[in-house]
Design a protein around this motif. Structure first.
Motif, PDB file in Angstrom:
ATOM      1  N   GLY A  87      32.783  46.300  52.921  1.00 44.02           N
ATOM      2  CA  GLY A  87      32.556  46.604  51.524  1.00 44.02           C
ATOM      3  C   GLY A  87      32.757  45.485  50.530  1.00 44.02           C
ATOM      4  O   GLY A  87      32.982  45.755  49.361  1.00 44.02           O
ATOM      5  N   ASN A  88      32.669  44.224  50.914  1.00 47.91           N
ATOM      6  CA  ASN A  88      32.777  43.134  49.945  1.00 47.91           C
ATOM      7  C   ASN A  88      31.405  42.849  49.326  1.00 47.91           C
ATOM      8  O   ASN A  88      30.391  42.898  50.010  1.00 47.91           O
ATOM      9  CB  ASN A  88      33.296  41.860  50.605  1.00 47.91           C
ATOM     10  N   GLY A  89      31.402  42.518  48.036  1.00 51.45           N
ATOM     11  CA  GLY A  89      30.150  42.109  47.408  1.00 51.45           C
ATOM     12  C   GLY A  89      29.616  40.850  48.070  1.00 51.45           C
ATOM     13  O   GLY A  89      28.460  40.773  48.472  1.00 51.45           O
ATOM     14  N   VAL A  90      30.494  39.832  48.213  1.00 53.13           N
ATOM     15  CA  VAL A  90      30.145  38.586  48.909  1.00 53.13           C
ATOM     16  C   VAL A  90      31.224  38.342  49.958  1.00 53.13           C
ATOM     17  O   VAL A  90      32.406  38.275  49.629  1.00 53.13           O
ATOM     18  CB  VAL A  90      30.067  37.388  47.943  1.00 53.13           C
ATOM     19  N   GLU A  91      30.842  38.219  51.204  1.00 54.25           N
ATOM     20  CA  GLU A  91      31.772  37.987  52.308  1.00 54.25           C
ATOM     21  C   GLU A  91      31.477  36.632  52.926  1.00 54.25           C
ATOM     22  O   GLU A  91      30.368  36.378  53.431  1.00 54.25           O
ATOM     23  CB  GLU A  91      31.613  39.074  53.369  1.00 54.25           C
ATOM     24  N   ILE A  92      32.455  35.731  52.861  1.00 59.02           N
ATOM     25  CA  ILE A  92      32.350  34.411  53.485  1.00 59.02           C
ATOM     26  C   ILE A  92      33.305  34.403  54.671  1.00 59.02           C
ATOM     27  O   ILE A  92      34.500  34.591  54.510  1.00 59.02           O
ATOM     28  CB  ILE A  92      32.752  33.291  52.496  1.00 59.02           C
ATOM     29  N   TYR A  93      32.782  34.199  55.863  1.00 63.04           N
ATOM     30  CA  TYR A  93      33.602  34.192  57.061  1.00 63.04           C
ATOM     31  C   TYR A  93      33.222  32.978  57.915  1.00 63.04           C
ATOM     32  O   TYR A  93      32.144  32.415  57.755  1.00 63.04           O
ATOM     33  CB  TYR A  93      33.414  35.489  57.861  1.00 63.04           C
ATOM     34  N   GLY A  94      34.080  32.588  58.789  1.00 64.98           N
ATOM     35  CA  GLY A  94      33.754  31.486  59.697  1.00 64.98           C
ATOM     36  C   GLY A  94      33.779  30.137  59.023  1.00 64.98           C
ATOM     37  O   GLY A  94      34.760  29.762  58.415  1.00 64.98           O
ATOM     38  N   GLY A  95      32.674  29.392  59.101  1.00 62.46           N
ATOM     39  CA  GLY A  95      32.672  28.002  58.687  1.00 62.46           C
ATOM     40  C   GLY A  95      31.832  27.663  57.477  1.00 62.46           C
ATOM     41  O   GLY A  95      31.132  26.667  57.477  1.00 62.46           O
ATOM     42  N   CYS A  96      31.858  28.473  56.455  1.00 60.08           N
ATOM     43  CA  CYS A  96      31.105  28.168  55.227  1.00 60.08           C
ATOM     44  C   CYS A  96      31.739  26.964  54.518  1.00 60.08           C
ATOM     45  O   CYS A  96      32.949  26.897  54.365  1.00 60.08           O
ATOM     46  CB  CYS A  96      31.117  29.362  54.292  1.00 60.08           C
ATOM     47  N   GLU A  97      30.925  26.032  54.058  1.00 58.13           N
ATOM     48  CA  GLU A  97      31.401  24.864  53.319  1.00 58.13           C
ATOM     49  C   GLU A  97      30.632  24.768  52.006  1.00 58.13           C
ATOM     50  O   GLU A  97      29.447  25.071  51.955  1.00 58.13           O
ATOM     51  CB  GLU A  97      31.161  23.590  54.119  1.00 58.13           C
ATOM     52  N   ARG A  98      31.326  24.329  50.952  1.00 57.47           N
ATOM     53  CA  ARG A  98      30.727  24.144  49.633  1.00 57.47           C
ATOM     54  C   ARG A  98      30.025  25.409  49.151  1.00 57.47           C
ATOM     55  O   ARG A  98      28.815  25.455  48.994  1.00 57.47           O
ATOM     56  CB  ARG A  98      29.740  22.983  49.630  1.00 57.47           C
ATOM     57  N   TYR A  99      30.811  26.435  48.880  1.00 51.82           N
ATOM     58  CA  TYR A  99      30.199  27.643  48.340  1.00 51.82           C
ATOM     59  C   TYR A  99      30.784  27.972  46.979  1.00 51.82           C
ATOM     60  O   TYR A  99      31.940  27.691  46.689  1.00 51.82           O
ATOM     61  CB  TYR A  99      30.312  28.832  49.289  1.00 51.82           C
ATOM     62  N   THR A 100      29.944  28.558  46.118  1.00 57.38           N
ATOM     63  CA  THR A 100      30.336  28.962  44.776  1.00 57.38           C
ATOM     64  C   THR A 100      29.802  30.356  44.517  1.00 57.38           C
ATOM     65  O   THR A 100      28.617  30.623  44.741  1.00 57.38           O
ATOM     66  CB  THR A 100      29.740  28.000  43.715  1.00 57.38           C
ATOM     67  N   VAL A 101      30.686  31.220  44.059  1.00 55.56           N
ATOM     68  CA  VAL A 101      30.259  32.583  43.693  1.00 55.56           C
ATOM     69  C   VAL A 101      30.643  32.793  42.254  1.00 55.56           C
ATOM     70  O   VAL A 101      31.782  32.573  41.874  1.00 55.56           O
ATOM     71  CB  VAL A 101      30.960  33.630  44.589  1.00 55.56           C
TER      72      VAL A 101
END
Length: 101
Positions: A87-101
Motif C-alpha cells: 500500500g505505498n504510493g511510491v515503493e523503492i526497494y533493492g538497489g535504486c540510486e538517485r531517486y527523487t519523489v
C-alpha cells in the motif's frame, strides 16, 4: 473474480462496484533516468509506483489514491494467517540510486 449477491443483481443494487488486483500500477524494472510526472495513479492492490533497480528515478506532480490492500506475505501457522499488506504510493526497494519523489 466472483461477486455474489443474495439480494439481486449487484449492477442494479449499487451505483459503483470497484476492486483492484494484486499488482503495482506502475512497475519500473531495470531502467535508467525515468520520470513519472503528472499522472493519476489509482486502484492498484500493491504499490502505486514500484522500483527496485532503477538509476535516476523522478516522481513528481502525481496523484495517488485507493492504493494497496493486497497481502504482502502469508504466514501459514500464524493467527491471523494472512499478515502484512501492500500500500505505498511510491515503493523503492533493492538497489535504486538517485531517486527523487
Amino acid at each position: 473474480m466472483y461477486l455474489r449477491s443474495d439480494r439481486g443483481n449487484p449492477g442494479d443494487l449499487f451505483s459503483s462496484i470497484e476492486f483492484n488486483i494484486n499488482r503495482h500500477v506502475v512497475d519500473i524494472q531495470c531502467s535508467s533516468d525515468v520520470t513519472v510526472e503528472n499522472l493519476c495513479i489509482m486502484y492498484g492492490g500493491c504499490h502505486g509506483i514500484a522500483s527496485g533497480t532503477t538509476v535516476g528515478l523522478t516522481v513528481r506532480g502525481c496523484e495517488f489514491g485507493y492504493i494497496g490492500g493486497s497481502y504482502l506475505f502469508v504466514k501459514k501457522n500464524a493467527m491471523p494467517p494472512n499478515t502484512g499488506r501492500f500500500g505505498n504510493g511510491v515503493e523503492i526497494y533493492g538497489g535504486c540510486e538517485r531517486y527523487t519523489v
